[in-house]
Write an enzyme that holds these catalytic residues in place. Structure first.
Site, PDB file in Angstrom:
ATOM      1  N   CYS B  10      32.670  42.180  41.640  1.00 47.59           N
ATOM      2  CA  CYS B  10      33.238  43.244  40.819  1.00 47.59           C
ATOM      3  C   CYS B  10      34.769  43.147  40.883  1.00 47.59           C
ATOM      4  O   CYS B  10      35.303  42.486  41.774  1.00 47.59           O
ATOM      5  CB  CYS B  10      32.763  44.614  41.309  1.00 47.59           C
ATOM      6  SG  CYS B  10      33.140  44.939  43.029  1.00 47.59           S
ATOM      7  N   CYS B  13      36.351  43.616  44.201  1.00 46.11           N
ATOM      8  CA  CYS B  13      36.128  42.553  45.181  1.00 46.11           C
ATOM      9  C   CYS B  13      37.124  41.419  44.951  1.00 46.11           C
ATOM     10  O   CYS B  13      37.679  40.860  45.906  1.00 46.11           O
ATOM     11  CB  CYS B  13      34.705  42.026  45.069  1.00 46.11           C
ATOM     12  SG  CYS B  13      33.463  43.322  45.061  1.00 46.11           S
TER      13      CYS B  13
END
Lengths: 337, 75
Positions: B10, B13
């Protein structure tokens, strides 16, 4: 002076209060004196709405997100799991749904969290109560509802959202659908989590600021777009126009609102200005809230992520039960308010 | 030093990986960066919130985007 110090916080709160209560006079002055727009005209109303609501919503959001960021430091997913593990159903469902409101959660963490709960022996139904309440009873939505519409509506949203989460999880527990979870999930023996960094107050206050930066940085385009839509509706849509399509008499509007809302996904913060504008034009509160809860609580991206651990049948049951719960909430609200 | 970043890819991240790289470069510490994106592996490590960061196997940050200063403090 550091952002971590309480004095800095006190000064920031003081400045916040002073500015917040000048916003409406500023919007009046800006629209009607500076731009010379006519009072009550379509454009004047729309511009004033936008100029008043944008800073107001952003300031409320920053304030609320700050305190949520601090609160989050007290509720990690690990601690929440430890609290609900080994609880009986009903009690576990109630606790999981309530903790879902205050535990930091992002839908991209839904899968590791789901596995973490199950492997610690948390029953499937209790885990679902958490998974329903965490996105749907959104602290940002709750706080903005409180700020814009008052405590009654905010409290009703909180209680009904929690009820849907508790009951949906309880029913899923009763149905004994464990075999519909992808089998590999139960084969994982997850390590018990380590305590991350030790916390103290300066760190908690700092976490609040970090959270404000992160959330406001992420949601501001949604929010501005939402307020712009809200302003357009506010200025140009005739009074009571929504009453015929989304009013109490239109019983079919509640299921329709839920159905439209399921595949849609928007940030909770972006929904609030739209909600506000729809309500102002005569849409029924229950219908609007059902739409909002469906948009933020059930979303296609989250379903796709959850497909990794749940069979399609279980996802269908999950969506069906939650959608039905939201539907009931819509009707209850329309009957009450 | 071995740095492990747990996340399913994501945006948060990805940002975490950048911040970690920056912190390690500023601190001049040679490191081996590993990204774990598999759900099962993430769960096995006992992680319930992504992105999480582990240094030599010890989880130092979970479920948030750490700052460069924070990471330097953990090194």
């Amino acid at each position: 002076m550091s952002r971590r110090s309480p004095l800095w916080l006190a000064l920031a709160l003081l400045a916040w209060t002073l500015i917040y209560f000048q916003l409406e006079s500023f919007a009046d002055w800006f629209s009607y004196s500076l731009l010379q727009l006519e009072t009550g005209s379509h454009l004047g109303e729309a511009v004033k709405f936008f100029v008043y609501d944008t800073p107001k919503v952003f300031m409320l959001l920053a304030l609320i997100v700050y305190f949520m960021g601090v609160l989050h430091t007290f509720f990690t997913p690990e601690r929440t799991r430890a609290l609900v593990a080994g609880k009986r159903t009903i009690v576990g469902n109630i606790m999981a749904a309530s903790l879902g409101v205050v535990t930091p959660f992002c839908s991209c963490s839904a899968v590791p969290l789901f596995i973490g709960f199950l492997s610690a022996g948390v029953p499937l139904g209790v885990t679902f109560s958490f998974l329903v309440s965490a996105p749907m009873v959104n602290e940002i939505a709750l706080a903005l509802l409180f700020g814009l519409f008052g405590w009654k509506i905010a409290l009703a949203y909180l209680i009904l959202g929690l009820t849907v989460a508790i009951v949906a999880g309880f029913i899923i527990g009763l149905l004994k659908l464990e075999s519909w979870v992808e089998p590999w999930v139960y084969q994982i023996s997850a390590a018990t989590a380590q305590d991350a960094d030790a916390m103290n107050w300066p760190k908690r206050l700092d976490a609040g600021w970090q959270y404000v930066k992160e959330i406001v940085g992420k949601v501001w385009p949604y929010l501005v777009a939402g307020i712009a839509v809200g302003a357009a509706i506010h200025g140009y849509v005739p009074e009571n126009f929504m009453a015929s399509i989304m009013g109490k008499q239109a019983w079919w509007s509640v299921p329709l609102a839920v159905l439209i809302g399921i595949p849609m996904y928007s940030n909770a913060a972006g929904m609030i200005p739209v909600v506000q504008a729809l309500l102002a034009k005569g849409a029924a509160l229950g219908t609007v809230l059902a739409f909002m809860m469906s948009v933020i609580g059930l979303s296609l991206p989250e379903m796709i992520i959850l497909r990794k651990v749940l069979s399609l049948r279980l996802i269908a049951v999950f969506v069906g039960i939650v959608a039905f719960g939201i539907l009931l909430v819509g009707y209850v609200f329309n009957a009450l308010f | 030093m071995k740095v492990t970043i747990y996340g399913i890819g994501c945006p948060r991240c990805e940002k975490t990986a950048e911040v970690v790289k920056q912190a390690l470069a500023e601190a001049n510490i040679p490191c081996e960066l590993e990204k774990v994106t598999d759900y099962a592996e993430i769960a096995k490590a006992g992680i319930m919130a992504t992105p999480s960061v582990a240094l030599d196997g010890k989880v130092v940050s979970s479920g948030k985007l750490p700052t460069v200063e924070e990471i330097k403090g953990w090194l």
